[in-house]
Design a protein around this motif. Structure first.
Motif, PDB file in Angstrom:
ATOM      1  N   ILE A   1       0.811  -1.216   0.000  1.00  0.00           N
ATOM      2  CA  ILE A   1       0.000   0.000   0.000  1.00  0.00           C
ATOM      3  C   ILE A   1       0.845   1.267   0.000  1.00  0.00           C
ATOM      4  CG2 ILE A   1      -0.180   0.025   2.514  1.00  0.00           C
ATOM      5  CD1 ILE A   1      -2.960   1.014   0.065  1.00  0.00           C
ATOM      6  N   ILE A   2       2.065   1.191   0.542  1.00  0.00           N
ATOM      7  CA  ILE A   2       2.900   2.384   0.637  1.00  0.00           C
ATOM      8  C   ILE A   2       3.264   2.926  -0.744  1.00  0.00           C
ATOM      9  CG2 ILE A   2       5.111   1.150   0.736  1.00  0.00           C
ATOM     10  CD1 ILE A   2       6.026   3.282   2.778  1.00  0.00           C
ATOM     11  N   ILE A   3       3.344   2.055  -1.740  1.00  0.00           N
ATOM     12  CA  ILE A   3       3.681   2.508  -3.098  1.00  0.00           C
ATOM     13  C   ILE A   3       2.548   3.364  -3.644  1.00  0.00           C
ATOM     14  CG2 ILE A   3       4.435   1.799  -5.396  1.00  0.00           C
ATOM     15  CD1 ILE A   3       5.209  -0.909  -4.174  1.00  0.00           C
ATOM     16  N   THR A   4       1.315   2.918  -3.447  1.00  0.00           N
ATOM     17  CA  THR A   4       0.147   3.691  -3.879  1.00  0.00           C
ATOM     18  C   THR A   4       0.087   5.025  -3.158  1.00  0.00           C
ATOM     19  OG1 THR A   4      -1.081   1.654  -4.331  1.00  0.00           O
ATOM     20  CG2 THR A   4      -2.368   3.663  -4.055  1.00  0.00           C
ATOM     21  N   ILE A   5       0.366   5.021  -1.846  1.00  0.00           N
ATOM     22  CA  ILE A   5       0.344   6.264  -1.067  1.00  0.00           C
ATOM     23  C   ILE A   5       1.408   7.229  -1.571  1.00  0.00           C
ATOM     24  CG2 ILE A   5       0.725   7.240   1.240  1.00  0.00           C
ATOM     25  CD1 ILE A   5      -0.338   4.560   2.356  1.00  0.00           C
ATOM     26  N   PHE A   6       2.611   6.706  -1.798  1.00  0.00           N
ATOM     27  CA  PHE A   6       3.719   7.523  -2.309  1.00  0.00           C
ATOM     28  C   PHE A   6       3.351   8.176  -3.641  1.00  0.00           C
ATOM     29  CE2 PHE A   6       7.402   7.548  -5.217  1.00  0.00           C
ATOM     30  CZ  PHE A   6       8.230   8.461  -4.568  1.00  0.00           C
ATOM     31  N   LEU A   7       2.796   7.374  -4.562  1.00  0.00           N
ATOM     32  CA  LEU A   7       2.425   7.904  -5.874  1.00  0.00           C
ATOM     33  C   LEU A   7       1.264   8.889  -5.775  1.00  0.00           C
ATOM     34  CD1 LEU A   7       2.736   4.690  -8.087  1.00  0.00           C
ATOM     35  CD2 LEU A   7       4.214   6.707  -8.123  1.00  0.00           C
ATOM     36  N   LYS A   8       0.321   8.608  -4.887  1.00  0.00           N
ATOM     37  CA  LYS A   8      -0.828   9.503  -4.722  1.00  0.00           C
ATOM     38  C   LYS A   8      -0.385  10.882  -4.256  1.00  0.00           C
ATOM     39  CE  LYS A   8      -5.455   9.731  -2.690  1.00  0.00           C
ATOM     40  NZ  LYS A   8      -6.446   9.062  -1.805  1.00  0.00           N
ATOM     41  N   ILE A   9       0.574  10.916  -3.328  1.00  0.00           N
ATOM     42  CA  ILE A   9       1.108  12.195  -2.850  1.00  0.00           C
ATOM     43  C   ILE A   9       1.742  12.967  -4.004  1.00  0.00           C
ATOM     44  CG2 ILE A   9       2.872  13.258  -1.382  1.00  0.00           C
ATOM     45  CD1 ILE A   9       2.378  10.953   0.616  1.00  0.00           C
ATOM     46  N   LEU A  10       2.523  12.262  -4.820  1.00  0.00           N
ATOM     47  CA  LEU A  10       3.178  12.912  -5.959  1.00  0.00           C
ATOM     48  C   LEU A  10       2.164  13.333  -7.018  1.00  0.00           C
ATOM     49  CD1 LEU A  10       6.365  10.692  -6.394  1.00  0.00           C
ATOM     50  CD2 LEU A  10       6.202  12.948  -5.369  1.00  0.00           C
ATOM     51  N   TYR A  11       1.152  12.500  -7.265  1.00  0.00           N
ATOM     52  CA  TYR A  11       0.108  12.858  -8.232  1.00  0.00           C
ATOM     53  C   TYR A  11      -0.610  14.133  -7.793  1.00  0.00           C
ATOM     54  CZ  TYR A  11       0.526   8.140 -10.270  1.00  0.00           C
ATOM     55  OH  TYR A  11       0.983   7.006 -10.873  1.00  0.00           O
ATOM     56  N   ASN A  12      -0.951  14.207  -6.520  1.00  0.00           N
ATOM     57  CA  ASN A  12      -1.672  15.380  -6.005  1.00  0.00           C
ATOM     58  C   ASN A  12      -0.800  16.629  -5.989  1.00  0.00           C
ATOM     59  OD1 ASN A  12      -3.967  13.839  -5.586  1.00  0.00           O
ATOM     60  ND2 ASN A  12      -3.475  13.390  -3.455  1.00  0.00           N
ATOM     61  N   THR A  13       0.520  16.425  -5.860  1.00  0.00           N
ATOM     62  CA  THR A  13       1.441  17.566  -5.768  1.00  0.00           C
ATOM     63  C   THR A  13       1.924  18.023  -7.135  1.00  0.00           C
ATOM     64  OG1 THR A  13       2.199  16.708  -3.631  1.00  0.00           O
ATOM     65  CG2 THR A  13       3.547  18.421  -4.670  1.00  0.00           C
TER      66      THR A  13
ATOM     67  N   GLY B   1       1.044  16.301 -10.270  1.00  0.00           N
ATOM     68  CA  GLY B   1       0.235  15.841 -11.391  1.00  0.00           C
ATOM     69  C   GLY B   1       0.542  14.407 -11.771  1.00  0.00           C
ATOM     70  N   TYR B   2      -0.301  13.836 -12.622  1.00  0.00           N
ATOM     71  CA  TYR B   2      -0.152  12.440 -13.043  1.00  0.00           C
ATOM     72  C   TYR B   2       0.976  12.314 -14.058  1.00  0.00           C
ATOM     73  CZ  TYR B   2      -4.418  10.989 -10.685  1.00  0.00           C
ATOM     74  OH  TYR B   2      -5.342  10.695  -9.735  1.00  0.00           O
ATOM     75  N   ASN B   3       2.043  11.621 -13.658  1.00  0.00           N
ATOM     76  CA  ASN B   3       3.165  11.334 -14.540  1.00  0.00           C
ATOM     77  C   ASN B   3       3.635   9.911 -14.288  1.00  0.00           C
ATOM     78  OD1 ASN B   3       3.923  13.827 -16.131  1.00  0.00           O
ATOM     79  ND2 ASN B   3       3.824  14.681 -14.069  1.00  0.00           N
ATOM     80  N   ASN B   4       4.333   9.344 -15.274  1.00  0.00           N
ATOM     81  CA  ASN B   4       4.666   7.920 -15.209  1.00  0.00           C
ATOM     82  C   ASN B   4       6.120   7.636 -14.867  1.00  0.00           C
ATOM     83  OD1 ASN B   4       5.840   8.805 -17.537  1.00  0.00           O
ATOM     84  ND2 ASN B   4       4.864   7.327 -18.901  1.00  0.00           N
TER      85      ASN B   4
ATOM     86  N   LYS C   1     -11.708   9.744 -16.155  1.00  0.00           N
ATOM     87  CA  LYS C   1     -10.428   9.172 -15.754  1.00  0.00           C
ATOM     88  C   LYS C   1      -9.593   8.741 -16.959  1.00  0.00           C
ATOM     89  CE  LYS C   1     -11.914   7.516 -11.202  1.00  0.00           C
ATOM     90  NZ  LYS C   1     -12.039   6.338 -10.318  1.00  0.00           N
ATOM     91  N   LYS C   2      -9.937   9.245 -18.138  1.00  0.00           N
ATOM     92  CA  LYS C   2      -9.199   8.882 -19.345  1.00  0.00           C
ATOM     93  C   LYS C   2      -7.727   9.301 -19.264  1.00  0.00           C
ATOM     94  CE  LYS C   2     -12.386   6.977 -21.993  1.00  0.00           C
ATOM     95  NZ  LYS C   2     -12.283   5.570 -22.413  1.00  0.00           N
ATOM     96  N   TYR C   3      -7.447  10.295 -18.423  1.00  0.00           N
ATOM     97  CA  TYR C   3      -6.077  10.766 -18.269  1.00  0.00           C
ATOM     98  C   TYR C   3      -5.151   9.662 -17.727  1.00  0.00           C
ATOM     99  CZ  TYR C   3      -7.569  11.144 -13.410  1.00  0.00           C
ATOM    100  OH  TYR C   3      -8.058  10.870 -12.156  1.00  0.00           O
ATOM    101  N   LEU C   4      -5.726   8.643 -17.083  1.00  0.00           N
ATOM    102  CA  LEU C   4      -4.906   7.560 -16.546  1.00  0.00           C
ATOM    103  C   LEU C   4      -4.173   6.806 -17.650  1.00  0.00           C
ATOM    104  CD1 LEU C   4      -7.221   6.058 -13.771  1.00  0.00           C
ATOM    105  CD2 LEU C   4      -5.165   7.413 -13.443  1.00  0.00           C
TER     106      LEU C   4
END
Length: 662
Positions: A233-245, A247-250, A543-546
């Motif tokens: 779960i920590i990976i999802t949390i880490f990415l969520k923080i970065l996405y919110n800060t 934006g969505y990047n890969n 959610k097409k941006y995903l």
């Protein structure tokens, strides 16, 4: 005299190679699988492939023939190809196996197969011990073809590498002290600037060449926001923080991997220069171009990032030891960084707690090293702290995921299950149950209600016989055609009963599995894999941006040439080397510690650091051999960076020890 012995050994090795290589050997083709796409192409059959999710939440592939209104699942379409009398050519993939362990998964020679006495039209072993063949006969129920003759031909590069290895060993014994003791009049300040510049250049080069890295499997689930803790779960949390800060990047995991590797390497190099004032340590930057390191570091997989977090932690510990800061607060801050990095590494991969715990042998030693305690009190306090650390880590390991996933529910097998409580490693236990139940033909500890509809004990035996090193198809929840349900309880008790009743079969399976995973081929990510675009996701319009998250690398012409050159020429060292070296470092450092303890001598920090890091590697080796679902390189990869840093510490200890004695 020593030179003559070295030459004699080299000649013996060459004689052995040239005696055993030319002869024809008998092996077999194993893991034979029909390739649906290529078989269809060979016989002029066209089809379309669609994926949908059924009422049980399972993802299923449907095949629709362009000249047929019938829909096929994977199994029924495969059966259609095997039973259709109009099919005249069959395309199969295979693994080449030998009855002698000496000639399995070896990188020294190429394999040339003799198919003159078979129904095979053409055969290609395009990946050393893997390949494909085209046959005029279908192979419906046979998983193995015996009595395949083949010849081995030594590679010129292998002879060159062998000669290079002999020369390196000779030079290392000849110039060992010189390499460590060579001094150069370059101040630490300028060396740090010089090293930092190289670090930055290498970081920018790999970032430019490989951006945005390689993502597949579990890493994609985390990028999509998975909160089941199937992937930590920590990976999802880490990415969520970065996405919110930001934006969505890969590329976030890719960037993190490179930062951890290059910062850790930089800390090691300047530490060694500070200690020995030797510019030759700049050569450690070449580690970045070891295939085991270069290709793994661009992979978003949790095993890589967790390994790199440990690499960074251990490098920082080495840095703290060498610099021995007088400022108490700086020490505390740096140790906090170490502890935080270790905890994140533990949470980043489910079984990593086993890997990080041994390093606390060294950390606790550093905390108590300046104490004036008596030997008895020292040992008692040391043991108590280690017990506290164990309880502390276990508490974090258990509590942290439950904070985020305790109320998350999924529907599987027409049953709502708590995704944290019900998702476990049952598939691994079922694999080992099958290893005991299949040869004994005993299903007495397998409950009938555990089976999926239509599945029986015969399916268990067939699956284990077909793939004795793969657990997923037994009960993993996202496998549609699995044998057992995914939310059942009591599997561990059944597992224990089988081990107690059939210890011989269990041990045999474990040894076979260890042999498989301890010699598995290293990851190599091709340019085609990096360029791969994932299929469009079936998501809501908002959610097409995903879909933008799964766009692969876009190579320029020059980038592709450079990457392909690196792909074809970087040295990949088989994981077995790192495993054997870890065992050697562990045993040797343990011997030195016991010797010092018996002689009532002080145990040096470098020796204990080498012991703790090699112990960390050994723990990983054991847990991977005992409890992983597949003989996949990613599980064993953490051994590589840990062994490297353990080796560096060990050589430093040897030099310092020899220096004291002389």
């Amino acid at each position: 005299m020593k030179n003559n012995k070295l030459l004699f050994v080299f000649i013996l090795i060459l004689l052995f190679i040239f005696m055993v290589i030319p002869k024809y050997r008998i092996g077999y083709l194993d893991n034979i699988k029909l390739h649906i796409y290529h078989t269809s192409q060979l016989n002029g059959i066209s089809y379309s492939n669609h994926r949908y999710t059924n009422d049980h939440g399972e993802s299923i592939n449907i095949f629709i023939l362009n000249n047929n209104t019938n829909n096929f699942t994977y199994d029924t379409f495969r059966e259609y190809l095997l039973t259709n009398i109009n099919i005249t050519k069959y395309y199969y993939t295979f693994d080449i196996k030998d009855y002698s362990f000496l000639f399995v998964s070896n990188n020294v020679y190429d394999v040339y197969l003799d198919i003159s006495n078979s129904n095979i039209l053409s055969i290609f072993n395009n990946k050393k011990y893997h390949g494909y063949f085209i046959s005029t006969n279908s192979i419906n129920s046979i998983n193995k073809i015996d009595n395949i003759y083949y010849k081995l031909k030594i590679k010129p590069i292998s002879l060159l590498l062998l000669l290079s290895f002999i020369i390196i060993i000779y030079l290392a014994t000849k110039f060992y002290k010189y390499l460590f003791s060579y001094k150069i009049n370059l101040s630490l300040k300028y060396f740090i600037i010089f090293s930092f510049s190289i670090t930055l250049i290498l970081f920018i080069f790999q970032y430019w060449l490989c951006f945005p890295g390689f993502f597949a499997g579990d890493s994609i689930n985390s990028m999509l926001g998975d909160i089941t803790n199937a992937n930590p779960i920590i990976i999802t949390i880490f990415l969520k923080i970065l996405y919110n800060t930001f934006g969505y990047n890969n590329y976030y995991i890719f960037l993190l991997n490179l930062l951890l590797w290059y910062i850790g390497l930089f800390l090691l190099i300047i530490s060694l220069y500070k200690k020995y004032n030797n510019i030759f340590f700049i050569l450690l930057f070449l580690l970045s171009f070891l295939g085991n390191i270069f290709f793994s570091n661009i992979n978003h997989g949790k095993d890589v990032t967790s390994s790199l977090l440990i690499w960074f932690s251990y490098s920082l510990l080495f840095f703290i030891f060498v610099y021995d800061f007088n400022n108490f607060y700086i020490k505390i801050i740096l140790y906090c960084f170490v502890l935080l990095s270790l905890i994140i590494a533990m949470l980043w991969r489910h079984n990593m707690i086993v890997t990080i715990y041994p390093i606390f042998i060294y950390i606790v030693y550093r905390i108590l090293c300046n104490s004036s305690l008596s030997t008895k009190k020292y040992i008692v306090i040391y043991v108590l702290i280690m017990v506290f650390v164990a309880l502390f880590l276990v508490t974090i390991h258990l509590v942290f995921p439950r904070i985020f996933v305790n109320s998350n529910f999924l529907k599987r097998d027409n049953h709502y299950l708590d995704s944290f409580k019900d998702y476990d490693i049952n598939h691994i236990f079922f694999l080992q149950i099958a290893a005991c139940a299949t040869p004994s033909n005993d299903d007495s500890f397998i409950l009938k209600e555990w089976y999926m509809p239509g599945k029986t004990f015969q399916d268990v035996k067939d699956l284990y016989t077909k793939q004795p090193f793969g657990a997923n198809e037994f009960s993993l929840f996202w496998i549609g055609d699995r044998i057992f349900k995914s939310h059942i309880h009591g599997v561990k008790l059944s597992w224990i009963k089988y081990i107690l009743k059939y210890p011989k079969y269990y041990i045999k399976h474990i040894f076979s599995y260890m042999k498989q995973i301890y010699t598995v081929e290293t990851w190599k990510i091709s340019s085609q894999q990096l360029e791969h675009r994932k299929r469009k996701l079936e998501v809501d319009e908002d959610k097409k941006y995903l879909n933008d998250l799964f766009v692969g690398k876009s190579f320029s012409k020059n980038q592709k040439k450079i990457y392909n050159f690196i792909f074809n020429n970087l040295l990949n060292i088989n994981i077995s080397f790192f495993i054997l070296f870890s065992v050697f470092l562990f045993l040797f450092s343990l011997k030195e510690i016991l010797f010092a303890f018996c002689k009532n001598k002080k145990i040096g920090g470098l020796l204990l650091f080498s012991f703790a890091t090699s112990f960390s590697s050994i723990s990983t080796i054991l847990i991977v051999g005992l409890l992983t679902p597949l003989a996949d390189y990613r599980y064993i990869h953490p051994v590589v960076p840990i062994t490297i840093i353990s080796m560096i510490s060990f050589l430093s200890f040897l030099f310092d020890n020899n220096k004291k004695e002389s």
